[in-house]
Enzyme design. Structure first.
Site, PDB file in Angstrom:
ATOM      1  N   THR A 172      -1.010  45.529  58.633  1.00 32.22           N
ATOM      2  CA  THR A 172      -0.655  44.400  59.492  1.00 32.22           C
ATOM      3  C   THR A 172      -0.785  44.742  60.972  1.00 32.22           C
ATOM      4  O   THR A 172      -0.901  43.841  61.809  1.00 32.22           O
ATOM      5  CB  THR A 172       0.773  43.926  59.206  1.00 32.22           C
ATOM      6  OG1 THR A 172       1.671  45.043  59.241  1.00 32.22           O
ATOM      7  CG2 THR A 172       0.869  43.257  57.839  1.00 32.22           C
ATOM      8  N   PHE A 485       3.864  47.226  51.447  1.00 35.46           N
ATOM      9  CA  PHE A 485       3.472  48.352  52.306  1.00 35.46           C
ATOM     10  C   PHE A 485       2.784  47.911  53.593  1.00 35.46           C
ATOM     11  O   PHE A 485       1.907  48.606  54.106  1.00 35.46           O
ATOM     12  CB  PHE A 485       2.569  49.326  51.536  1.00 35.46           C
ATOM     13  CG  PHE A 485       2.910  49.435  50.084  1.00 35.46           C
ATOM     14  CD1 PHE A 485       4.116  49.977  49.686  1.00 35.46           C
ATOM     15  CD2 PHE A 485       2.050  48.960  49.111  1.00 35.46           C
ATOM     16  CE1 PHE A 485       4.454  50.046  48.344  1.00 35.46           C
ATOM     17  CE2 PHE A 485       2.376  49.024  47.768  1.00 35.46           C
ATOM     18  CZ  PHE A 485       3.581  49.576  47.368  1.00 35.46           C
ATOM     19  N   CYS A 486       3.163  46.749  54.106  1.00 33.67           N
ATOM     20  CA  CYS A 486       2.542  46.205  55.330  1.00 33.67           C
ATOM     21  C   CYS A 486       1.035  46.041  55.167  1.00 33.67           C
ATOM     22  O   CYS A 486       0.279  46.157  56.133  1.00 33.67           O
ATOM     23  CB  CYS A 486       2.850  47.091  56.540  1.00 33.67           C
ATOM     24  SG  CYS A 486       4.606  47.231  56.920  1.00 33.67           S
ATOM     25  N   ASN A 487       0.612  45.786  53.942  1.00 27.31           N
ATOM     26  CA  ASN A 487      -0.815  45.612  53.674  1.00 27.31           C
ATOM     27  C   ASN A 487      -1.002  44.421  52.735  1.00 27.31           C
ATOM     28  O   ASN A 487      -1.187  44.579  51.531  1.00 27.31           O
ATOM     29  CB  ASN A 487      -1.403  46.884  53.046  1.00 27.31           C
ATOM     30  CG  ASN A 487      -2.924  46.911  53.120  1.00 27.31           C
ATOM     31  OD1 ASN A 487      -3.578  45.937  52.795  1.00 27.31           O
ATOM     32  ND2 ASN A 487      -3.471  48.022  53.565  1.00 27.31           N
TER      33      ASN A 487
END
EC number: 2.8.1.9
Length: 857
Positions: A172, A485-487
């Site tokens: 992100t 996982f910020c993905n």
């Protein structure tokens, strides 16, 4: 402060209130003989075994904080080595005075600037980047570095025709650039793609990039255009595209081709050649806007276990975070940018040492000249210079290990071993595989970093809640990560989620990354990730695999026999109220009256108060176990006084009759429920400072006591106003706990007989007697009538976490009873469950008493 720093120099004094001296961390080396051959067989090389054995010797001396821990979150951060901290502290106490680098002319400033410049050079040398071609801009991390790039491109002006392309599987930090692009407006009307999607920010997959770079492979004789031997960026007329991709996906470990960087440059030169010589134009060129590309390489995850050579892969912008590499210091990252692309960056903020000259006057437009030094031009404010000096010691440490290739080889070998064993784990009697392992996306090359992205499934095929796995692992001192996982791109691809699914899950079910509600419609909304690094050991791998076998494969047989059944539950079933407990302050101690009245939010005054921190987030037992020692001495309704006592502090009387609605909203506070709340409670904040100081002093956390607002429709309960448990279920649970709480993973925290496990750890409002063990499970969706006066709706099973392991009388934490629960009460899709949640249908103002009959409607 000075004495603290000096103490860090001596291992004998490296301690804190809860940690023994450093030299006491000397466990015998792990016995690898039982798994070394298995490991060698899995990875297929003796060299990997020798390399792992070499690095595992570091665990005792360099990583005392990992004693009795299984750390599998290296993709989150690398643990810091003790010698790096000590060496840096020696630097600070060496007698050299390091001052603000902006205080030009001062000897202390000069000493600092010299060291910072030396570290810049070392960063470039580590990346094999020529200082004539590259500059290092220190940032707070990779996210800040990506933001500098996005904000420095004039998407609305000079580069209004440019587009931003980013790989689907981007962090992100990179995806966030699209907001800056979209702020700059939609694509210019002279774009060849007008009439199609007008967004200037594009998420693309690996196949699309490969196709774009192929120059039309359908043509048997595509033009072959070579970029110059130098790494010089092509001349551009102001408009360009920015393409970003990770060298390694932080969610899955997939490594994307670094050759893309040079191929984008080759494509750029091909476009220039086509402009100069129309014969070089390719009739089958893929539809892009015809502008050249600058490349942003996200190297944050990749550099944690790999090396990067910018002379071979000359990215225009490279972003990184040093804590991923060394573990210490944190809060330091870098943007490594090519000097010749800086002419395409327009900085909007000028201040804090980034300007060479500036004027301030009322009668003129602003005027400023940025500093000539490229690094200084983008480093707003005073750098964290002491932390930057620590990077030197991190590089020293890494070189002493033999370099990142040694670390990466060790971590990758461990991953291959664990991946193979996880892939082989199957349920008995044809129950299928335990692990759903997520592989590289189509179009990506096969190299993988030391990360495993996966989910677990029950023998029935139903997904196991990632959050429930995380909770159980935490009790066993196993560190991993759950969520997306910020993905978001990798998450959506692996889980088969459309963007519409993500939006629906958020709006309908309250699903957020890292939240508790992570199984929707029999489909996981998040995943699990383990990762390996410098201090990983074969013993870590063995314990992780044992954890999976013990709590999922072996425990599956027990779960089949203990699920609730409707057998024997009728309208005439003799069930009575055994105990009542009211918890006036959320997560604090309760009191057990013989009878108590009911209001719209459950028992009167139950969880009507709450302690919140400076961010208005609630304090909970999970965060602060001492809350169990805040006891309710008396709740006198007639006098309007709530009397509490925190530990051994004097008792405190709190008035309960004054109600003023302040309208403060607790909407942003994180709640523990696994399903979304209908509305977030509002609260009053009318207590004097001495009340807040009382709790803050005891908990050693700045906090305030707040009360549910008079007009609020909900209380501070996580999900439902009542939690109901059964005495027979609790007795069965106790029988499954080892003879001492320390056994089975108590870590020696307690040696009390299991029969004395305090039922208050379950924090049930109503305990009933007369049901068969776990028969309450079958009541979900039904109604019960208490004393023919209070009608309750059984909403759901109660999903549990590790707060049940907090002893309510001592605040000590063991691994029980949650560990025992997990072995047989892990309910597919819900996690570890014990007890049921209930809501009020009718009966407001009625009284529930011990001995009341409970009938099933």
């Amino acid at each position: 402060m000075l004495s603290l720093l000096r103490s860090l120099l001596n291992p004998a004094t490296y301690n804190d209130r809860s940690r023994p001296p450093l030299q006491s961390f000397s466990p015998p080396p792990p016995d690898l003989s039982s798994i070394a051959l298995e490991f060698q067989e899995a990875v297929g090389t003796k060299r990997a075994t020798a390399r792992s054995s070499h690095l595992e010797t570091l665990r005792q001396t360099e990583y005392p904080q990992l004693t009795d821990q299984v750390y599998l979150d290296y993709a989150g951060t690398t643990p810091y080595p003790a010698s790096v901290v000590r060496a840096h502290t020696e630097d600070l106490l060496s007698g050299v005075l390091y001052g603000n680098p902006h205080s030009a002319g001062s000897p202390s400033s000069a000493a600092t600037q010299e060291r910072i410049d030396a570290v810049r050079g070392r960063v470039l040398r580590y990346l094999n980047a020529d200082p004539e071609e590259y500059a290092v801009v220190f940032t707070s991390g990779a996210t800040a570095a990506a933001r500098i790039v996005g904000e420095s491109i004039d998407w609305a002006g000079d580069n209004r025709k440019g587009e931003f392309w980013y790989l689907n599987e981007s962090h992100t930090s990179v995806v966030g650039i699209r907001g800056l692009v979209e702020e700059g407006g939609k694509r210019s009307t002279d774009s060849p793609n007008i009439g199609q999607d007008v967004s200037r920010a594009k998420a693309v997959n690996a196949d699309a990039i490969e196709s774009l770079l192929a120059f039309g492979t359908d043509d048997p004789t595509p033009p072959h255009v070579e970029a110059p031997a130098t790494t010089e960026t092509i001349p551009m007329a102001g408009h360009f595209n920015l393409v970003a991709f990770p060298a390694q996906c932080n969610a899955t470990g997939t490594r994307y081709p670094l050759r893309w960087i040079r191929e984008f440059r080759r494509k750029n030169w091909g476009k220039v050649s086509a402009l100069v010589n129309p014969a070089h134009q390719h009739p089958h060129r893929l539809q892009d806007n015809g502008l050249p590309f600058l490349v942003l390489l996200d190297a944050a995850s990749y550099l944690s276990t790999a090396t990067l050579d910018l002379s071979a892969h000359p990215a225009d912008f490279t972003i990184m975070s040093f804590y991923k590499i060394f573990g210490f210091p944190t809060g330091i990252g870098a943007l490594v940018l090519r000097r010749d692309v800086s002419r395409h960056m327009r900085k909007r903020y000028h201040g804090g040492g980034t300007v060479g000259a500036i004027t301030v006057a009322e009668d003129e437009r602003s005027w400023q000249v940025p500093k000539d030094n490229l690094s200084s031009r983008f480093e707003d404010g005073t750098l964290p210079f002491l932390e930057i000096l620590a990077l030197d010691r991190g590089f020293d440490y890494l070189e002493g290990l033999g370099g990142m290739r040694v670390v990466g080889g060790h971590a990758t070998a461990l991953r291959e071993y664990v991946l193979k064993r996880m892939d082989e784990m199957k349920y008995a009697d044809g129950g299928g595989p335990l692990c759903i392992l997520y592989s590289a996306p189509d179009g990506a090359e096969k190299p993988q970093g030391p990360i495993i992205n996966f989910n677990l499934r029950a023998s029935s095929g139903y997904p196991i809640s990632p959050t429930s796995v995380l909770r159980l692992a935490a009790v066993q001192h196993i560190h991993l990560r759950a969520g997306c996982f910020c993905n978001p791109g990798a998450c959506q691809r692996n889980l088969g989620l459309l963007s519409s699914d993500v939006r629906r899950n958020f709006h309908t079910h309250g699903v957020v990354c890292g939240g508790n509600h992570d199984v929707i419609d029999n489909k996981p909304a998040g995943g699990l990730r383990i990762s390996f690094g410098t201090a990983s050991t074969l013993d870590d791998c063995s314990k992780w695999l044992e954890f999976l076998a013990t709590y999922f494969l072996e425990a599956a047989r027990e779960r089949v026999a203990t699920s609730g059944s409707e057998d024997g539950i009728t309208e005439d079933t003799a069930v009575r109220v055994h105990r009542i407990t009211v918890f006036p302050i959320k997560s604090c101690g309760g009191f057990s009256p013989s009878s108590w009245s009911v209001d719209a939010n459950g028992f009167r005054f139950d969880r009507e108060w709450m302690l919140v921190d400076a961010t208005n987030a609630p304090l909970t037992l999970k965060r602060c176990r001492l809350m169990s020692q805040i006891r309710i001495l008396e709740l006198d309704v007639e006098k309007g006084i709530l009397t509490v006592q925190a530990g051994k502090q004097p008792a405190l009387q709190i008035p309960i009759d004054k109600r003023e609605t302040s309208g403060i909203d607790a909407a942003e506070a994180p709640w523990c429920s696994v399903t979304p709340r209908a509305s977030s409670p509002r609260y009053d904040n009318t207590y004097p400072a001495k009340v807040h100081a009382y709790f803050s002093a005891f908990l050693n956390v700045e906090c305030r006591l707040v009360r549910v607002a008079a007009a609020s429709e909900t209380g501070f309960a996580n999900q439902s106003p009542f939690l109901i448990s059964s005495t027979t279920s609790f007795a069965d649970l106790c029988a499954r706990i080892p003879a001492t709480l320390g056994d089975g993973g108590g870590g020696g925290d307690s040696t009390k007989p299991s029969a004395t496990v305090d039922p208050d750890c379950l924090r049930a409002n109503i305990s009933v007697a007369g049901l068969a063990p776990y028969a309450e499970d079958a009541l979900v969706g039904r109604t019960v009538l208490v004393n023919n006066a209070v009608c309750l709706r059984i909403d759901d099973l109660c999903s549990r976490c590790q707060i049940v392991n907090v002893d309510p009388t001592t605040a000590r934490v063991s691994k029980q009873p949650f560990t025992a629960m997990a072995k047989y009460r892990n309910i597919a899709g819900k996690g570890v469950c014990f007890g049921v949640l209930a809501g009020l249908i009718s009966g407001r103002g009625a009284v529930i008493s011990i001995g009341d009959v409970v009938r099933v409607a």
